[in-house]
Design an enzyme around this catalytic site. Sequence first.
Site, PDB file in Angstrom:
ATOM      1  N   HIS A   1      -7.376 -23.761 -44.773  1.00  0.00           N
ATOM      2  CA  HIS A   1      -5.753 -25.095 -44.561  1.00  0.00           C
ATOM      3  C   HIS A   1      -5.187 -25.291 -45.010  1.00  0.00           C
ATOM      4  O   HIS A   1      -5.198 -26.292 -46.355  1.00  0.00           O
ATOM      5  CB  HIS A   1      -6.676 -26.339 -43.077  1.00  0.00           C
ATOM      6  CG  HIS A   1      -7.321 -25.721 -41.742  1.00  0.00           C
ATOM      7  ND1 HIS A   1      -7.966 -26.932 -41.456  1.00  0.00           N
ATOM      8  CD2 HIS A   1      -7.505 -24.931 -41.690  1.00  0.00           C
ATOM      9  CE1 HIS A   1      -8.631 -26.540 -39.924  1.00  0.00           C
ATOM     10  NE2 HIS A   1      -8.042 -25.419 -40.345  1.00  0.00           N
TER      11      HIS A   1
ATOM     12  N   GLU B   1      -1.943 -19.694 -43.298  1.00  0.00           N
ATOM     13  CA  GLU B   1      -3.867 -19.292 -43.530  1.00  0.00           C
ATOM     14  C   GLU B   1      -4.203 -17.984 -44.850  1.00  0.00           C
ATOM     15  O   GLU B   1      -3.708 -17.052 -44.217  1.00  0.00           O
ATOM     16  CB  GLU B   1      -4.062 -20.021 -42.687  1.00  0.00           C
ATOM     17  CG  GLU B   1      -4.141 -21.483 -41.572  1.00  0.00           C
ATOM     18  CD  GLU B   1      -4.431 -21.948 -41.221  1.00  0.00           C
ATOM     19  OE1 GLU B   1      -5.600 -20.803 -40.405  1.00  0.00           O
ATOM     20  OE2 GLU B   1      -4.368 -22.841 -40.400  1.00  0.00           O
TER      21      GLU B   1
ATOM     22  N   ASP C   1     -10.622 -23.226 -34.371  1.00  0.00           N
ATOM     23  CA  ASP C   1     -11.722 -22.904 -34.633  1.00  0.00           C
ATOM     24  C   ASP C   1     -13.119 -23.186 -34.474  1.00  0.00           C
ATOM     25  O   ASP C   1     -13.868 -21.882 -34.375  1.00  0.00           O
ATOM     26  CB  ASP C   1     -12.057 -24.135 -35.819  1.00  0.00           C
ATOM     27  CG  ASP C   1     -10.078 -23.565 -36.773  1.00  0.00           C
ATOM     28  OD1 ASP C   1      -9.625 -22.571 -36.880  1.00  0.00           O
ATOM     29  OD2 ASP C   1     -10.431 -25.049 -37.832  1.00  0.00           O
TER      30      ASP C   1
ATOM     31  N   HIS D   1     -11.576 -19.931 -43.547  1.00  0.00           N
ATOM     32  CA  HIS D   1     -10.320 -19.809 -44.021  1.00  0.00           C
ATOM     33  C   HIS D   1     -10.311 -20.883 -44.629  1.00  0.00           C
ATOM     34  O   HIS D   1     -10.905 -21.409 -44.266  1.00  0.00           O
ATOM     35  CB  HIS D   1      -9.533 -19.502 -42.335  1.00  0.00           C
ATOM     36  CG  HIS D   1      -9.645 -20.943 -41.215  1.00  0.00           C
ATOM     37  ND1 HIS D   1     -10.877 -21.019 -41.050  1.00  0.00           N
ATOM     38  CD2 HIS D   1      -9.503 -21.573 -41.215  1.00  0.00           C
ATOM     39  CE1 HIS D   1     -11.105 -21.728 -40.133  1.00  0.00           C
ATOM     40  NE2 HIS D   1      -9.332 -22.362 -40.057  1.00  0.00           N
TER      41      HIS D   1
END
Length: 140
Positions: free
Chosen positions: A89, A41, A101, A87
């Site tokens: 995934h 990630e 999250d 971010h």
Amino acid sequence: MWLFLVLFEMKLCLCVIKMLRITRNALESALMGAKNCYPNEFLGLFREKDGIIYELLLAPLSISDEHSATFPVFYMPTDPTIVATFHSHPSYGVARPSNADKDLFSRHYGRHFIASLPFVAQSTYAFDNRGERIEFEIID
């Protein structure tokens, strides 16, 4: 239009989000970070000026693997122009916020972006501090 409360610098603020606006350069910088970190990630922070998210900052001392990305919150910048997180995934499909999250969303900043493979604008989604999807516009 979305209304929500945000704890910012120990003050409770009522925030209104109409439509997020982000520059193509800022979004593409974040997506490039996601591609370069794959299969791990990627985590970054977005800076805003005059209602436009325009710059990607690297999260200080961030650590990531295939399942998560984090950084020590006590190193979180106190810069009021930092308004959102980004971010990745590293999987295909709709980028939905995990419980972790949502926990982050509820405590830090008011807007959050998540991108999934193939790390393009069409696989990127924005969320408010409750994990609800919100729309964003890419501007040049």
